[in-house]
Design an enzyme around this catalytic site. Structure first.
Site, PDB file in Angstrom:
ATOM      1  N   HIS A 305      31.040 -20.287 -86.277  1.00  0.00           N
ATOM      2  CA  HIS A 305      31.207 -21.436 -87.154  1.00  0.00           C
ATOM      3  C   HIS A 305      29.953 -21.585 -87.991  1.00  0.00           C
ATOM      4  CE1 HIS A 305      32.038 -25.552 -88.459  1.00  0.00           C
ATOM      5  NE2 HIS A 305      33.291 -25.279 -88.147  1.00  0.00           N
ATOM      6  N   ASP A 362      39.978 -23.310 -83.814  1.00  0.00           N
ATOM      7  CA  ASP A 362      41.170 -22.485 -84.005  1.00  0.00           C
ATOM      8  C   ASP A 362      41.464 -21.576 -82.815  1.00  0.00           C
ATOM      9  OD1 ASP A 362      41.758 -23.360 -86.649  1.00  0.00           O
ATOM     10  OD2 ASP A 362      39.984 -22.284 -87.297  1.00  0.00           O
TER      11      ASP A 362
END
Ligand SMILES: CC(C)(COP(=O)(O)OP(=O)(O)OC[C@H]1O[C@@H](n2cnc3c(N)ncnc32)[C@H](O)[C@@H]1OP(=O)(O)O)[C@@H](O)C(=O)NCCC(=O)NCCS
Length: 427
Positions: A305, A362
């Site tokens: 991320h 996700d």
């Protein structure tokens, strides 16, 4: 006395103000730099650039903290519904009972699409991706509500409720269209998430049986996606808004940005990756080796991320929600076992440790959505429905900022220097 940073360029000193946020995040304000020195800053991918001041969401990526309007995501996930959180994010306030009732009634009053919008769905081919349909149809909303173009400020609450409510109707219609199924209209006595499941899965002659656990799990998925400060799609919404485009057009642009596989589209790709591992019979180690090898062109999807250099708090909540959901539905999914094994292996691997790559939202959201019977091509659409409060609130922030300017970055030109036109027969 306010703090400044000193920059020395070609022997000349420039004093640049330091801006400090409420959580002590610090930035050097370079807005006067070009005017005073002729220099601009270059920060490809905006890794070090704050694009705005915002009061909506706080993230501490190093510590794995996420708060909406100051409230930790863990508390909201445990105690709130998505609609309450949407109110918190858009209206800057957790609603009391009366406010929640009014907000819910506004969502219900705006849940139906203009009847003529329905005909636009006919124009899409049967296998059109629902994200393409979603973005087109949200933008088409601008044609049906002309007041959007002129009365944005005075009617903002109604416009926000209309968009938040209708994104779910459009999403369900897009799915029905892609499957050749008849459209199911929303029911005013259903709550937000129930209504979405109803429009997705009921039949004209038979309403689906609504499982409490399923509604709760989907509501949680929406809630966990509700905002995430200046990610790619939200920055897109703000950029479009900065040109004074209308709310629906700005949100449609957000959907397009979210679609990409490095952003919201990752939840779909994670499932495809897990399926591939499952079908190959590999324990995942080959995939991890590929992900570490840049020339393979593969990444461990659902990992890493830009902001989190720690476990994404949303992934932690979703992992537990997956366990709870499977236990309550008395079901299992081999992909959940593979995901857990992959996570365990990656978190022990020096490549992922050194680069601080952890599971992101996700990684587990797709598994939860599979358990709810949501088809994989709808995963990113679910993300878009969840993210709508964040996009609306960010749009509002831009519109209400008296100092807002059009977003217009500069560049460093690396093309040819002056050269001249050559007639076609001399080229
Ligand atoms: C999310 C993401 C786009 C962030 O990108 P970013 O901030 O630009 O991170 P970088 O591309 O600079 O990555 C830093 C390093 O980690 C590596 N890396 C990042 N994510 C990786 C992943 N999922 N698998 C393997 N390696 C990864 C990069 O190759 C890079 O390695 P290097 O330093 O040797 O060059 C990226 O982590 C990614 O592609 N993840 C997979 C897609 C995904 O899950 N997206 C959903 C995000 S919520």
């Amino acid at each position: 006395m306010s703090k400044t940073a000193e920059l020395i360029l070609e022997g000349r000193s420039y004093q640049l103000p330091i801006v400090e946020g409420t959580e002590k995040e610090r930035a050097i304000d370079i807005s006067s730099l070009r005017g005073e020195s002729g220099y601009i800053t270059l920060d490809e991918g905006y890794v070090n650039t704050g694009s705005c001041r915002s009061q909506i969401t706080f993230i501490d990526g190093e510590k794995g903290i996420l708060r909406y309007r100051g409230i930790p995501i863990e508390e909201l996930a445990e105690k709130c519904s998505f609609v309450e959180v949407a109110h918190l994010i858009i209206m800057n306030k957790l609603p009391n009972r009366e406010e929640l009732k009014r907000f819910s009634e506004m969502l219900t009053a705006n849940e139906l699409l203009h009847e003529d919008i329905k005909y636009h769905f006919e124009g899409f081919p049967p296998n059109a991706h629902p994200m393409a349909i979603l973005s087109s149809m949200i933008n088409a909303g601008s044609c049906f509500y002309p007041e959007l173009l002129t009365e944005m400020r005075s009617q903002f609450d109604v416009q926000a409720a209309r968009l938040l409510s209708q994104v779910r109707t459009i999403a369900a219609f897009a799915y029905r269209k892609s499957r050749g199924l008849p459209i199911i209209y929303p029911k005013p006595d259903y709550r937000y998430t129930e209504n979405f499941l109803h429009m997705m899965f009921s039949l004209p002659y038979n309403d689906i049986e609504m499982k409490r656990e399923a509604v709760k799990a989907l509501d949680l998925i929406f809630l966990l996606h509700a905002d995430h400060e200046q990610n790619c799609s939200t920055s897109t919404v703000r950029m479009v808004a900065s040109a004074r485009s209308n709310l629906f057009a700005s949100a449609a642009a957000g959907v397009c940005a979210l679609w990409g596989s490095l952003h919201g589209g990752a939840n779909q790709v994670v499932i495809e990756m897990l399926k591939e591992i499952h079908e190959s019979g590999d324990d995942g180690s080959r995939f991890i080796e590929d992900a570490k090898n840049k020339s393979s062109g593969r990444r461990l999807m659902g990992f890493g991320h830009r902001v989190y250099k720690n476990y994404d708090p949303r992934a932690k909540i979703l992992k537990k929600a997956c366990d709870d959901l499977f236990a309550k539905l008395d079901r299992s999914d081999p992909l959940l076992d593979i995901a857990k094994r992959l996570e365990e292996a990656a978190l022990k691997d020096s490549y992922f440790i050194e680069r601080q790559l952890y599971p992101n939202v996700d990684f587990y959201s797709g598994i939860a959505m599979r358990a709810l019977g949501i088809p994989v091509e709808m995963f990113t659409v679910i993300f878009a429905i969840g993210r709508m409060p964040g996009w609306i609130a960010n749009y509002k922030e831009v519109m209400e900022d008296p100092n807002a300017r059009i977003s217009r970055p500069r560049q460093i030109y690396m093309g040819p220097t002056l050269n001249h036109f050559v007639p076609i027969d001399q080229r």
